[in-house]
Enzyme design. Sequence first.
Site, PDB file in Angstrom:
ATOM      1  N   CYS A  74       4.581  -6.064  -2.637  1.00 11.48           N
ATOM      2  CA  CYS A  74       4.402  -5.905  -1.124  1.00 11.48           C
ATOM      3  C   CYS A  74       4.253  -7.033  -0.519  1.00 11.48           C
ATOM      4  O   CYS A  74       3.617  -7.788  -0.756  1.00 11.48           O
ATOM      5  CB  CYS A  74       3.042  -4.912  -1.038  1.00 11.48           C
ATOM      6  SG  CYS A  74       2.566  -4.699   0.691  1.00 11.48           S
ATOM      7  N   ASN A 155      10.401  -3.820  -6.901  1.00 15.75           N
ATOM      8  CA  ASN A 155      10.201  -2.412  -6.867  1.00 15.75           C
ATOM      9  C   ASN A 155      11.363  -1.743  -6.249  1.00 15.75           C
ATOM     10  O   ASN A 155      12.208  -2.553  -5.851  1.00 15.75           O
ATOM     11  CB  ASN A 155       9.013  -1.865  -5.719  1.00 15.75           C
ATOM     12  CG  ASN A 155       8.789  -2.789  -4.379  1.00 15.75           C
ATOM     13  OD1 ASN A 155       9.900  -3.410  -4.211  1.00 15.75           O
ATOM     14  ND2 ASN A 155       8.155  -2.464  -3.775  1.00 15.75           N
ATOM     15  N   HIS A 157      14.434  -0.383  -4.395  1.00 16.66           N
ATOM     16  CA  HIS A 157      14.788  -0.114  -3.049  1.00 16.66           C
ATOM     17  C   HIS A 157      16.259   0.501  -2.715  1.00 16.66           C
ATOM     18  O   HIS A 157      17.113   0.147  -3.610  1.00 16.66           O
ATOM     19  CB  HIS A 157      14.707  -1.396  -2.304  1.00 16.66           C
ATOM     20  CG  HIS A 157      13.350  -1.789  -2.005  1.00 16.66           C
ATOM     21  ND1 HIS A 157      12.688  -1.505  -0.855  1.00 16.66           N
ATOM     22  CD2 HIS A 157      12.400  -2.681  -2.566  1.00 16.66           C
ATOM     23  CE1 HIS A 157      11.647  -2.115  -0.633  1.00 16.66           C
ATOM     24  NE2 HIS A 157      11.356  -2.741  -1.980  1.00 16.66           N
ATOM     25  N   GLU A 206       8.428   4.363   2.818  1.00 15.47           N
ATOM     26  CA  GLU A 206       7.806   3.638   1.668  1.00 15.47           C
ATOM     27  C   GLU A 206       7.509   4.762   0.486  1.00 15.47           C
ATOM     28  O   GLU A 206       6.794   5.857   0.852  1.00 15.47           O
ATOM     29  CB  GLU A 206       6.695   2.873   1.854  1.00 15.47           C
ATOM     30  CG  GLU A 206       7.284   1.569   2.827  1.00 15.47           C
ATOM     31  CD  GLU A 206       5.883   0.582   2.463  1.00 15.47           C
ATOM     32  OE1 GLU A 206       5.290   0.327   1.590  1.00 15.47           O
ATOM     33  OE2 GLU A 206       5.781  -0.009   3.604  1.00 15.47           O
ATOM     34  N   CYS A 215       7.599  -3.536   6.305  1.00 14.80           N
ATOM     35  CA  CYS A 215       7.698  -3.355   4.930  1.00 14.80           C
ATOM     36  C   CYS A 215       8.410  -4.626   4.374  1.00 14.80           C
ATOM     37  O   CYS A 215       9.587  -4.717   4.650  1.00 14.80           O
ATOM     38  CB  CYS A 215       8.393  -2.099   4.210  1.00 14.80           C
ATOM     39  SG  CYS A 215       8.478  -2.238   2.307  1.00 14.80           S
ATOM     40  N   GLY A 218      10.931  -4.303   1.447  1.00 17.44           N
ATOM     41  CA  GLY A 218      12.210  -3.371   2.167  1.00 17.44           C
ATOM     42  C   GLY A 218      12.811  -4.524   3.014  1.00 17.44           C
ATOM     43  O   GLY A 218      14.291  -4.271   2.994  1.00 17.44           O
TER      44      GLY A 218
END
Length: 276
Positions: A74, A155, A157, A206, A215, A218
């Site tokens: 994050c 993470n 994407h 998200e 984000c 992101g």
Amino acid sequence: MNIPFRKMHGLGNDFVVLDARAQPLAITPAGAAAIADRHFGIGCDQFIVMEPGRDGADVFMRIRNPDGSEAGACGNATRCIAALVADEAGKDLVVVRTIAGDLPVERLPGGLWRADMGVARLGWQDVPLAWDVDTLHLPLARGAVADPAACSMGNPHATFFVRDLDQVPVAEIGPGLEHDPIFPDRANIGFAQILSPEHMRLVIWERGAGITLACGSGACAAMVNAHRRGLTGRRATITMPGGDLQMEWREDGHVLMTGPVATAFTGTLDLSTFAG
């Protein structure tokens, strides 16, 4: 058990932060989800617990989505936690450890913080995807929205490039894309409109949170995927509903993200109320 908490945000991407460095806190995924609930809890996009840092890290940051699932990265929270630790220690450079790796974060003038979000991973197994497919062109579409690029920033994407972001029904198509079978661990879904080789607009659906005002991971993924497509250079401003991040994808593969942090308020909560 009353414990202090801090409500922070990066460009409106907001977090409830608890400090478990001195004493462990027994918080279940259901308890984290209850705290994150905007009607019955405090409310946040991600629930953050600070844990002791070891072996070169100043702090360990544990991240949970509003549904209680654990996240590996994050970006906006990374800057927030780094600012807290740096201010405590009187330092301008700290290392935030996550389950996805160590993230160095540097204080810059004007209240900005620059985080090295690590190396973008581009293989299909890295994202991960459910089968061997070119991550630059996924066979994925919803209506007129099609052909995203994918990468991992700790993470998963996927970034769709669209002509007019205002015409994309993000809230309608986001859930189905997040849960598409091509993503075995679900995915964060970005929708980007290229304004120039140095500027894009971005909205993120998200994983486990829905649409957020910003984000960080992101934005990192959008920077990487846009450059891979030849749509931007290696540096760009990314404008999200909550504001701007300055992004750079270095030649060595590391993605740098620069932006502000803020504390909205502090308080205490009765942890037994959210036992889950």
